[in-house]
Design an enzyme around this catalytic site. Structure first.
Site, short mmCIF file in Angstrom:
data_model
loop_
_atom_site.label_atom_id
_atom_site.label_comp_id
_atom_site.label_asym_id
_atom_site.label_seq_id
_atom_site.Cartn_x
_atom_site.Cartn_y
_atom_site.Cartn_z
N SER A 1 8.87 -17.18 -16.68
CA SER A 1 8.78 -16.53 -15.40
C SER A 1 9.42 -15.14 -15.35
CB SER A 1 9.46 -17.41 -14.34
OG SER A 1 10.85 -17.49 -14.58
N LYS B 1 16.26 -9.27 -12.65
CA LYS B 1 15.18 -10.15 -12.19
C LYS B 1 15.40 -10.40 -10.69
CE LYS B 1 13.01 -14.66 -13.30
NZ LYS B 1 13.09 -15.87 -14.14
N SER C 1 11.87 -19.45 -19.66
CA SER C 1 11.52 -18.25 -18.89
C SER C 1 12.15 -16.95 -19.36
CB SER C 1 11.86 -18.46 -17.41
OG SER C 1 10.88 -19.26 -16.80
#
Lengths: 95, 488, 481
Positions: B155, B80, B179
């Protein structure tokens, strides 16, 4: 809780965020809605409840007083917006 | 066809690498090609690090050859874009850091490197991890591979979409209010958010420090266990990272579930839950019953307040965490500032997107003088009560189950103008962060062709048990092996 | 100070004292002073995205040490908070500090007033925090340069009660604290380098009024002299303002030493709302009684304890004991001299007299004294054994300071040895009597004052070397003859 435009501007200023005048009404309504959501908290009486600022019931670990870092100025300043003579440059600070 | 590597789990790829059936360079190239040809439809990557990936793969092959390899050596994954990666842009999904080439590695990245894991690139995400649909990214929305009209969740939406489409065998994510679990649920993959403090946060760009926790997102619980083995552990650079022993998370995977006590909070099955999603969850629970588990009704009376509490705690912390983005030392600086104030307000005003600004402002307000007690202090007190609910529940049950999200993935744009509706999509995941507990999402079925995730929450540091509970389910179901038709 | 006595002044000080750690409070960067800009600013100090603070053990120990030295309550559970404000020398745009749960709670410090009385100044608290970087104004094409080497240097902020009622008291208090932090070795106290700085909260009120007047905060005053001047000028300004019908507004003011005036700091003027909250990156600092006792055992004898001991053990006056114990180095020097010379009172006289005057004249610290304690004791030994007189000793001291050798070497090479040979002194006495017959007659006639004249003449004739006691005795003898 509903905020007005002046309050939103004051908060934006505290947070150093420039908000275009045209966007202010949008923020006024969004932030007011969020505060309404947040105020559901008031439904529960919390008298005497200890605040919990951390999920861990742990204590601070202490670091030995040792110098472990070396000079990496060049590396760090390679990604800086403006530097000279090893200093970070910003618009004039007036005291 | 042996070259369909994207159908393989990490456990399988690891075995193939060690057996010499495939090299890391081949595998890495295979996934790089897949990203190149298929990510245009998804937008799940912000940066693809082809050169570094191939170099790392070569080094991994060398390690395997020399018998110095661990189980993950040579396995390619994606990070990420919230994890700092030395020499590679680390944008956090924001214009603010579009030009930020990190001068250091996050501890998670270092640990992965040490394990010989190959980084394919950095995945898209909601800006500064603030969002539940991956629509707030400066780099554009990510699409759900199961239906590209819908969001992948957020997210960690880029990581979830990439793994779901098998553009990467696995990816890292972070979870502040859901997330990892919510996008895992919406994309039909397996993700675990460990106990707060289990994985170092050093080098992971902070959103809300007391809630943020990294974790793996993969195809199976077994893969998550392997990845967690590499990610977890003490880091002297993170004061909130715990120094207790890291077990081998794969060790308990095969434990039978007979006698397992599963708690079903009545609050997770009430109003707001899609009936179709509920049915999928009930079916999964039946499966557990067949495996010998006992279902016990429980209550988490304060969990209904977790969203309001979260939207004080997280914005308050983020308002301070994001103050460092001031245009002085790195990142975006506005053009031609007329004075210092102009530099601050325009750099930040132009560098941050609307949702980030909203949250900073909510947090600023909640902490400002005169409002602290009513907002911040109150939220901390309720956090205590929410946490106590869990403590009480875990005296009666071993794990807690329910839906990860109230519904399947929604349409892109459907909620982007309504922050509140967006926030409520994390209604089942947020309480777990507030308490700091470990939680997982496991694929449990489909509604209208879109995946549904089963959320499993455990007691503090019971990651092994969570992974065991998920793995036993996955041994008896195939939901986790499903690949979106377009990416098969 | 000439403000009229209808006014009462209320002063509280906030002293920022850098702690003498090797590395920073939350990172492993060096705290050494004077390095090239930004060469001691690492990822944590620069607040790069993703970095985290880890607390320095030594900073904790030094802060606790301070707390114990001012007899304060020690916070067994202290908490770090974030203080939010944007400023280019504050890289995170928040300062990590301690708000509600400081490491040091209520304590006190006694100061000596000019009238000899002692006044107790309350210490409200002392908390741990990080220092900011430095701004270099006005250079670089009209831009400001930022050096973050100092950012993250550990500080304790020592907050006093508003217990001081004059600039003199404020200076006395600040000096006491300054001396203490050096005594207990928690700070180098170097004011030029900014290791020890002070903000003063100043207000005035009509005598007898209970409520405090509106206060102003004077920022960053970096020398004792400026503290006194800045406070006095501010007191005057406030009184003038009120007497002219104006109102003091609560604000931050900067002392301009060149113009000897204070002026409003507009940059700090905007309503500050620091939005304090507990720093989620740091956990509560928890210590136990055993730890506190361990630190207590490491405390040296404190100035006040030392002073009392000098008074009882060495029979020194309160004044002398106070002067000597004002700095640990001076006290150490004194004790060495006293022990080697075997005469504590003589040592005190010389240390507070000749030595102190010399240091003052040369503007040097005791640590830079050109005559080491052992050598100084050597000088006093020669006074004690009558080798030289006190007067000659001053010349010997001067020569020693100039690097002309030990006391014995100087006495030898300059031939300053006291003349104690009775026949030699008798000869000199007789010669002076012969040369001054009328004066001798006056002396004999009962004019006792003349005795001084004769002793003086003999001393002069001997080049100061004659033993004054013997000269006196022989003169008396001659008078009786």
């Amino acid at each position: 809780m509903s905020l007005d435009a002046d309050e939103v501007k004051k908060i934006a200023y505290l947070a150093r965020l420039k908000i275009d005048e045209a966007d202010i009404p949008g923020y006024v309504s969004n932030l007011s809605n969020i505060l309404d959501l947040v105020e559901q908290m008031n439904a529960v009486d919390t008298t005497g409840v200890l605040p919990m600022s951390h999920p861990l019931d742990a204590v601070q670990r202490l670091r030995e007083d040792k110098i472990t870092e070396t000079n990496q100025r060049e590396r760090f300043q390679a990604i800086a917006p403006a530097t000279e003579d090893g200093l970070y440059l910003v618009p004039q600070v007036i005291e | 066809m042996s070259s369909r590597y994207h159908e393989k789990t990490i456990a399988e790829l690891s075995a193939m690498l060690h057996a010499g059936e495939v090299s890391s360079v081949e595998l890495t190239q295979y996934f790089l090609d897949r990203i190149k040809s298929r990510d245009g439809e998804l937008n799940s990557f912000i940066t693809v690090t082809e050169e570094q990936a191939l170099a790392a793969a070569k080094a991994a092959d060398e390690r395997i050859k020399n018998g110095e390899a661990g189980p993950l050596t040579g396995v390619p994954i994606a990070h990420k874009d919230i994890f700092c990666t030395d020499g590679v842009r680390t944008s956090c999904g924001s214009k603010m850091l579009d030009n930020f080439i990190s001068p250091y590695d996050a501890t998670v990245v270092t640990k992965m490197k040490q394990a010989g894991v190959v980084m394919l690139g950095k995945t898209n995400m909601d800006e500064f991890a603030m969002g539940s649909s991956n629509e707030t990214s400066f780099y554009g929305a990510v699409k759900n591979p199961w239906n590209t009209q819908t969001v992948p969740g957020g997210s960690s939406g880029g990581s979830a979409a990439a793994v779901a489409a098998r553009l990467a065998p696995a990816a890292t994510g972070t979870d502040t209010g859901g997330s990892i679990r919510q996008p895992a649920s919406m994309c039909g993959i397996t993700g675990i958010k460990p106990t707060y403090g289990r994985i170092s946060r050093f080098g992971m760009i902070a959103f809300a420090s007391s809630l943020d926790q990294a974790g793996p997102m993969a195809q199976s619980a077994e893969d998550c266990a392997m990845l967690l083995n590499a990610m977890a552990g003490f880091d002297e650079r993170d004061s909130t990272c715990l120094d207790n022993e890291v077990p081998d998370y794969t060790a308990e995977l095969e434990k039978p579930l007979a006698g397992l006590r599963i708690g079903l909070p009545k609050e997770y099955f009430g109003e707001g839950l899609s009936p179709a999603v509920e049915q999928v969850i009930r079916d999964a629970l039946d499966e557990y019953k067949k495996l010998g588990a006992e279902l016990i009704d429980i209550e988490l009376p304060n969990s209904g307040l977790s969203v309001p509490v979260y939207y004080v705690v997280a914005p308050a912390e983020c308002s301070a965490n994001l103050s460092r983005f001031d245009g002085v030392r790195y990142g975006y600086r506005c053009a031609d500032p007329v004075d210092l104030m102009d530099m601050y307000t325009r750099s930040r005003g132009e560098g941050f997107g609307a949702e980030v600004k909203r949250r900073i402002m909510v947090g600023t307000y909640a902490l400002s003088s005169g409002y602290y007690d009513a907002y911040y202090l109150k939220s901390q007190q309720l956090r205590h009560k929410i946490s106590d609910d869990f403590k009480e529940a875990f005296e009666k049950v071993d794990v807690i189950m329910g839906p990860t999200a109230p519904d399947v993935a929604f349409k892109i744009g459907e909620k982007s103008d309504d922050p509140i509706a967006m926030y409520l999509s994390d209604i089942y995941t947020i309480a777990v962060n507030l308490a700091g507990l470990p939680g997982m999402s496991v694929p449990a079925g489909f509604v209208n062709g879109l995946p549904v995730g089963l959320q499993i929450t455990g007691n503090y540091f019971k990651e092994s048990q969570l992974l065991n509970v998920a793995h036993q389910y996955q041994k008896n179901t195939n939901w986790h092996r499903a690949i979106p038709e377009d990416f098969a | 100070m000439s403000y009229d006595s209808n006014w009462e002044v209320v002063i509280g000080l906030e002293i920022h004292c850098q702690l003498a750690t090797k590395s920073k409070i939350f990172s492993g960067s060096s705290t050494a002073y004077g390095a090239e800009p930004n060469t001691q600013a690492n990822a944590v100090d620069l607040a790069l995205p993703g970095v985290l603070p880890v607390f320095n053990k030594e900073a904790l120990r030094l802060a606790v040490k301070f707390g114990l030295a001012v007899d304060a309550e020690i916070g067994l559970r202290s908490v770090f908070d974030r203080k939010n404000y944007f400023y280019p020398d504050s890289p995170k745009a928040y300062q990590i500090t301690q708000m509600d749960h400081p490491i040091v709670g209520k304590g006190h410090m006694d100061i000596e007033l000019e009238n000899g009385e002692t006044k107790r100044i309350g210490i409200t608290r002392a908390h741990l925090e990080e220092d900011a970087g430095k701004s270099m104004h006005g250079t670089y094409h009209g831009m400001t340069g930022i050096d973050l080497n100092r950012a993250g240097t550990p500080l304790i902020e020592i907050v006093s009660e508003p217990d001081m009622s004059s600039a003199k008291e404020a200076v006395a208090y600040m000096k006491k604290i300054h001396s203490l932090v050096r005594y207990i070795e928690i700070s180098d106290g170097n004011m030029q380098e900014g290791s020890f700085r002070c903000d003063a909260n100043v207000s005035v009120r009509p005598k007898g009024q209970k409520e405090f007047g509106t206060r102003t905060e004077l920022k960053n005053i970096n020398s004792f002299r400026f503290v006194e001047k800045a406070i006095n000028i501010e007191i005057e300004r406030q009184i003038d303002l009120i007497e002219d019908g104006g109102k003091v507004i609560q604000e931050t003011r900067l002392y301009d030493a060149d113009k000897n005036e204070t002026r409003s700091m507009r940059s700090k003027e905007e309503a500050n709302d620091y939005r304090y909250f507990p720093d989620p990156d740091l956990l509560p600092v928890v210590i136990d009684e055993a730890y506190v006792e361990q630190v207590r055992s490491e405390l040296p004898e404190l100035p006040e304890q030392k002073k009392q001991r000098y008074m009882s053990e060495y029979d020194l006056s309160a004044y002398d004991a106070g002067v000597i114990t004002a700095s640990r180095e001076l006290a150490d020097y004194y004790e060495t001299v006293a022990a080697k010379a075997g005469d504590a009172k003589l040592a005190a006289n010389w240390v507070t007299g000749e030595l102190a005057a010399k240091l003052n004249r040369e503007e040097v610290e005791i640590t830079e004294a050109k005559v080491p304690a052992e050598a100084f004791a050597g000088l006093l030994l020669r006074i004690k054994d009558d080798t030289i007189s006190g007067k000659i000793a001053k010349d010997v001291f001067e020569a020693m300071w100039n690097g002309e050798g030990s006391a014995d070497e100087v006495i030898e090479s300059k031939g300053l040895k006291q003349i104690s040979d009775s026949s030699a002194i008798e000869a000199m006495v007789d010669e002076v009597i012969v040369n001054n017959p009328s004066q001798f007659a006056e002396l004999k006639g009962g004019k006792d004052k003349m005795m001084g004249f004769f002793v003086g003449q003999v001393m002069k004739a001997s080049g100061g070397k004659a033993n004054p006691g013997q000269v006196n005795a022989i003169m008396r003898k001659r008078l009786e003859e």
